[in-house]
Motif scaffolding. Structure first.
Motif, PDB file in Angstrom:
ATOM      1  N   LYS A 185       0.585   5.800  -9.583  1.00 16.87           N
ATOM      2  CA  LYS A 185       0.215   6.895 -10.486  1.00 16.87           C
ATOM      3  C   LYS A 185       1.201   8.057 -10.382  1.00 16.87           C
ATOM      4  CE  LYS A 185      -4.142   7.550  -9.386  1.00 16.87           C
ATOM      5  NZ  LYS A 185      -5.493   8.128  -9.489  1.00 16.87           N
ATOM      6  N   SER A 231       1.274  -7.219 -15.103  1.00 13.73           N
ATOM      7  CA  SER A 231       0.890  -6.068 -15.926  1.00 13.73           C
ATOM      8  C   SER A 231       1.157  -6.320 -17.398  1.00 13.73           C
ATOM      9  CB  SER A 231       1.660  -4.822 -15.467  1.00 13.73           C
ATOM     10  OG  SER A 231       1.420  -4.533 -14.110  1.00 13.73           O
ATOM     11  N   ASP A 259      -3.305   1.445 -17.040  1.00  9.18           N
ATOM     12  CA  ASP A 259      -4.464   0.608 -16.699  1.00  9.18           C
ATOM     13  C   ASP A 259      -4.056  -0.846 -16.474  1.00  9.18           C
ATOM     14  OD1 ASP A 259      -6.096   2.780 -16.896  1.00  9.18           O
ATOM     15  OD2 ASP A 259      -6.934   2.264 -18.867  1.00  9.18           O
ATOM     16  N   TYR A 261      -4.312  -1.158  -0.936  1.00 10.52           N
ATOM     17  CA  TYR A 261      -4.494  -1.045  -2.380  1.00 10.52           C
ATOM     18  C   TYR A 261      -4.545   0.418  -2.818  1.00 10.52           C
ATOM     19  CZ  TYR A 261      -6.822  -0.880  -6.886  1.00 10.52           C
ATOM     20  OH  TYR A 261      -7.145  -0.574  -8.181  1.00 10.52           O
ATOM     21  N   GLN A 262      -5.315   1.244  -2.118  1.00 10.46           N
ATOM     22  CA  GLN A 262      -5.471   2.647  -2.501  1.00 10.46           C
ATOM     23  C   GLN A 262      -4.159   3.413  -2.401  1.00 10.46           C
ATOM     24  OE1 GLN A 262      -7.828   4.351  -3.945  1.00 10.46           O
ATOM     25  NE2 GLN A 262      -9.231   2.609  -4.026  1.00 10.46           N
ATOM     26  N   THR A 315      -1.126   2.172  -2.584  1.00 13.77           N
ATOM     27  CA  THR A 315      -0.237   1.686  -3.645  1.00 13.77           C
ATOM     28  C   THR A 315      -0.677   2.225  -4.991  1.00 13.77           C
ATOM     29  OG1 THR A 315       0.059  -0.353  -2.363  1.00 13.77           O
ATOM     30  CG2 THR A 315       0.820  -0.376  -4.633  1.00 13.77           C
ATOM     31  N   PHE A 316      -1.971   2.232  -5.217  1.00  9.38           N
ATOM     32  CA  PHE A 316      -2.566   2.765  -6.438  1.00  9.38           C
ATOM     33  C   PHE A 316      -2.130   4.218  -6.666  1.00  9.38           C
ATOM     34  CE2 PHE A 316      -6.073   5.201  -8.307  1.00  9.38           C
ATOM     35  CZ  PHE A 316      -6.358   4.499  -9.455  1.00  9.38           C
ATOM     36  N   GLU A 317      -2.236   5.039  -5.621  1.00  4.38           N
ATOM     37  CA  GLU A 317      -1.868   6.451  -5.728  1.00  4.38           C
ATOM     38  C   GLU A 317      -0.366   6.610  -5.970  1.00  4.38           C
ATOM     39  OE1 GLU A 317      -3.356   8.598  -2.329  1.00  4.38           O
ATOM     40  OE2 GLU A 317      -5.280   7.555  -2.433  1.00  4.38           O
ATOM     41  N   LEU A 373      -2.339  -4.606  -9.911  1.00  4.83           N
ATOM     42  CA  LEU A 373      -2.338  -4.235  -8.494  1.00  4.83           C
ATOM     43  C   LEU A 373      -3.566  -4.795  -7.789  1.00  4.83           C
ATOM     44  CD1 LEU A 373      -1.335  -0.465  -8.207  1.00  4.83           C
ATOM     45  CD2 LEU A 373      -0.128  -2.429  -7.285  1.00  4.83           C
ATOM     46  N   HIS A 374      -4.698  -4.611  -8.416  1.00  9.33           N
ATOM     47  CA  HIS A 374      -5.949  -5.075  -7.811  1.00  9.33           C
ATOM     48  C   HIS A 374      -5.949  -6.584  -7.617  1.00  9.33           C
ATOM     49  CE1 HIS A 374     -10.276  -5.926  -7.384  1.00  9.33           C
ATOM     50  NE2 HIS A 374     -10.350  -4.692  -6.907  1.00  9.33           N
ATOM     51  N   LEU A 405      -2.567  -1.047 -12.958  1.00  8.13           N
ATOM     52  CA  LEU A 405      -3.570  -0.909 -11.909  1.00  8.13           C
ATOM     53  C   LEU A 405      -4.438  -2.173 -11.792  1.00  8.13           C
ATOM     54  CD1 LEU A 405      -4.614   2.818 -12.461  1.00  8.13           C
ATOM     55  CD2 LEU A 405      -2.867   1.860 -10.941  1.00  8.13           C
ATOM     56  N   GLU A 406      -4.699  -2.815 -12.933  1.00  9.55           N
ATOM     57  CA  GLU A 406      -5.442  -4.086 -12.912  1.00  9.55           C
ATOM     58  C   GLU A 406      -4.634  -5.166 -12.201  1.00  9.55           C
ATOM     59  OE1 GLU A 406      -7.194  -7.416 -16.061  1.00  9.55           O
ATOM     60  OE2 GLU A 406      -6.641  -5.417 -16.787  1.00  9.55           O
TER      61      GLU A 406
END
Length: 573
Positions: free
Chosen positions: A175, A28, A149, A167-168, A170-172, A155-156, A152-153
């Protein structure tokens, strides 16, 4: 540009996601346009146990340890006491921990740090399928002011192979964590992002990349901590360049496979740690006696025996220099940091090939298993190649002929007229076994002279703040370089007439050059060992005299810049 640095540490039980959290935050910070350095810690267990990471984020290149952590996140307090002397906490730290697992340990409370408690178990229950370390990522990113951002990049990039559902979730969770604490950070507000090409690379990967650039075509190894990452990195890449990786049944097989691959004409290497080198020693003598090029990378750890398999020390120096029986001259080199691992390993491959000998490269756990965001290392051509010759039918091929530079051209198997015996017996110029005194004397001299007479150029060492008027020379090698460099840099700014000499080439030691640099100056040796192996080696070779001072400290605790700086100040009062 003003140098800004933020230090973050994370700890938890094995399987808690400590290292993954660190890797994502490191990626990150790179996405945000900055530099970073991550060192990792774990216990001696093969699985489970405890783990921790320390990350340094900066607007300039950084590969050094910090005085204290600005933020520490404890996913739990399992086994934390084992890291309490390795994770630098102070009254200036901010400690965040998941209070759904444990109470705050007394040794942490005594630091006087600011304490923030969060209940991550509650958050995991609210967001089914999530993990507590994802919330921790968001919290830490928010506290240091890292753009969401950028996280999140990362993470992807890192979780892409885990599947969309992972992924989803972890993404949530990231946030949610980012907004969980009311107080947001702004530590990066005054940092200026860089646009130069940068790499996200570990020390082991850097050495492997250097080996590829050097032309390695065959690598054989047996898995061992902390060196296994080297062949893991090489395996999918070496095949793309027409090479092969072989996982051997043990270290003896690995080194003999490497010697065999090199005898067949392919630049070859192996990678191991101290215990593996112990098993390889007899075969290393074979490489020297038969003049077959081979590279051995030793990622050092604490010893003796199993010792400290996940911790760092510079205590295999004597082993690398003197472990071979008989008189077996060879080359020993060492990278100074992660970035330097690329060039030094490439150089090591070239030296092995050109000099037709064994080259041992000494890295260590601190360099090898740490990861950094560094400026891209440009390619360099050293011009070091193996001398190949095709024999002439009907004429005796003198594989070990004494030439002006003592390096005799090498024929490859299958070349007509190029047959010869390459084994561990002493031999004549044609390779025929011989125990005659004259042959032994001749070949001993040949093997030594080709190494000692070779011009190693300016790669042998790195010099900083060199000045004829300087009064102090700090000498070091390997991973102690980064903190020694910081200490010397700060002293230089304070007006001290001081310079730094960091050696890459350890054998043959460049005695005359070292004497010239150190003449009429106070010499201070800095190394990560208990007995002062580097100091005694330099003293014994006559590179320094008995007036030199020594700061020697064993692992696993790193010699910090402040510790080095304090020692130097006290030494020169």
């Amino acid at each position: 540009m003003k140098d800004h640095t933020i230090t973050v540490s994370i700890s938890g039980a094995g399987g808690s996601g400590t290292v993954t959290t660190g890797l994502i935050l490191l990626k990150s910070i790179a996405n945000a346009g900055y530099y970073g350095y991550m060192s990792r810690f774990s216990g001696p267990q093969i699985r489970g146990g405890e783990s921790a990471v320390i990350l340094n984020f900066s607007n300039t290149s950084v590969e050094r340890t910090a005085q204290y952590s600005d933020f520490h996140f404890a996913l739990d307090w399992h086994g934390f006491e084992r890291f309490s002397d390795e994770i630098p906490l102070s009254s200036q730290s901010c400690i965040i921990f998941d209070n759904s697992h444990d109470q705050l340990p007394e040794i942490v409370a005594e630091t006087g740090a600011k304490i923030i408690e969060v209940n991550l178990k509650e958050q995991v229950h609210k967001l089914k399928g999530s993990r507590s370390n994802a919330f921790a990522m968001g919290i830490l990113a928010s506290k240091i002011g890292l753009p969401l951002d950028a996280v999140l990049e990362a993470l992807h990039h890192i979780l892409d192979k885990k599947g969309e559902e992972v992924y989803q979730k972890t993404f949530e969770a990231v946030k949610v964590g980012y907004s969980l604490l009311a107080e947001k950070g702004s530590l990066l507000d005054n940092w200026e992002p860089v646009s130069l090409p940068r790499w996200n690379i570990s020390g082991n990967e850097a050495c492997a990349l250097g080996a590829l650039r050097g032309g390695i075509k065959f690598a054989a190894a047996y898995p061992i901590t902390p060196a296994s990452d080297i062949v893991e990195y090489l395996a999918p890449r070496l095949e793309k360049y027409g090479g092969n990786v072989m996982i051997a049944e043990d270290e003896l097989a690995a080194i003999n496979m490497a010697i065999g691959g090199s005898f067949g004409g392919k630049p070859s290497m192996t990678a191991t740690s101290g215990p593996g080198v112990s098993l390889m020693t007899e075969a290393l003598g074979l490489a020297v006696a038969s003049e077959v090029p081979v590279l051995l990378i030793n990622v050092m750890r604490g010893g003796p025996s199993t010792g400290l398999p996940t911790k760092s020390e510079q205590t295999d120096l004597n082993q690398a220099l003197f472990a071979l029986h008989g008189e077996a001259p060879h080359v020993v080199v060492a990278p100074l940091n992660i970035a330097d691992g690329v060039l030094t390993t490439q150089w090591a491959v070239g030296l092995a090939e050109h000099l037709q000998t064994l080259v041992i490269l000494l890295s260590d756990q601190r360099i090898g298993q740490s990861r950094a965001i560094i400026d891209a290392v440009p390619a360099k051509e050293f011009g070091l190649k193996r001398k190949i010759v095709e024999g002439k039918e009907g004429e005796p091929y003198q594989r070990y002929a004494v030439t002006p530079d003592f390096i005799s051209p090498m024929a490859l198997p299958g070349h007509i007229g190029g047959n010869y015996a390459a084994d561990g017996l002493e031999h004549t110029v044609t390779g025929k076994p011989s125990s005659m005194a004259s042959d032994h004397q001749q070949q001993l001299k040949k093997r030594e002279e080709k190494i000692t007479r070779f011009e190693y150029g300016d790669m042998w060492a790195a010099q900083y703040y060199h000045d004829k008027n300087s009064q102090i020379v700090v000498m070091t090698w390997g991973s102690t370089f980064t903190n020694a460099q910081l200490a010397v840099s700060e002293l230089h700014k304070e007006g001290y007439a001081i310079e730094l000499l960091a050696l890459r080439l350890l054998m043959p030691l460049q005695v005359d050059a070292i004497q010239g640099i150190c003449k009429d100056k106070k010499v201070i040796i800095v190394e990560q060992s208990y007995s002062g192996q580097f100091y005694h080696y330099c003293l014994g070779q006559g590179a320094i005299d008995s007036s030199a001072l020594i700061l020697a400290k064993p692992g696993p605790l790193v010699l910090g810049a402040n510790e080095i700086k304090t020692f130097i100040k006290e030494a020169i009062k």
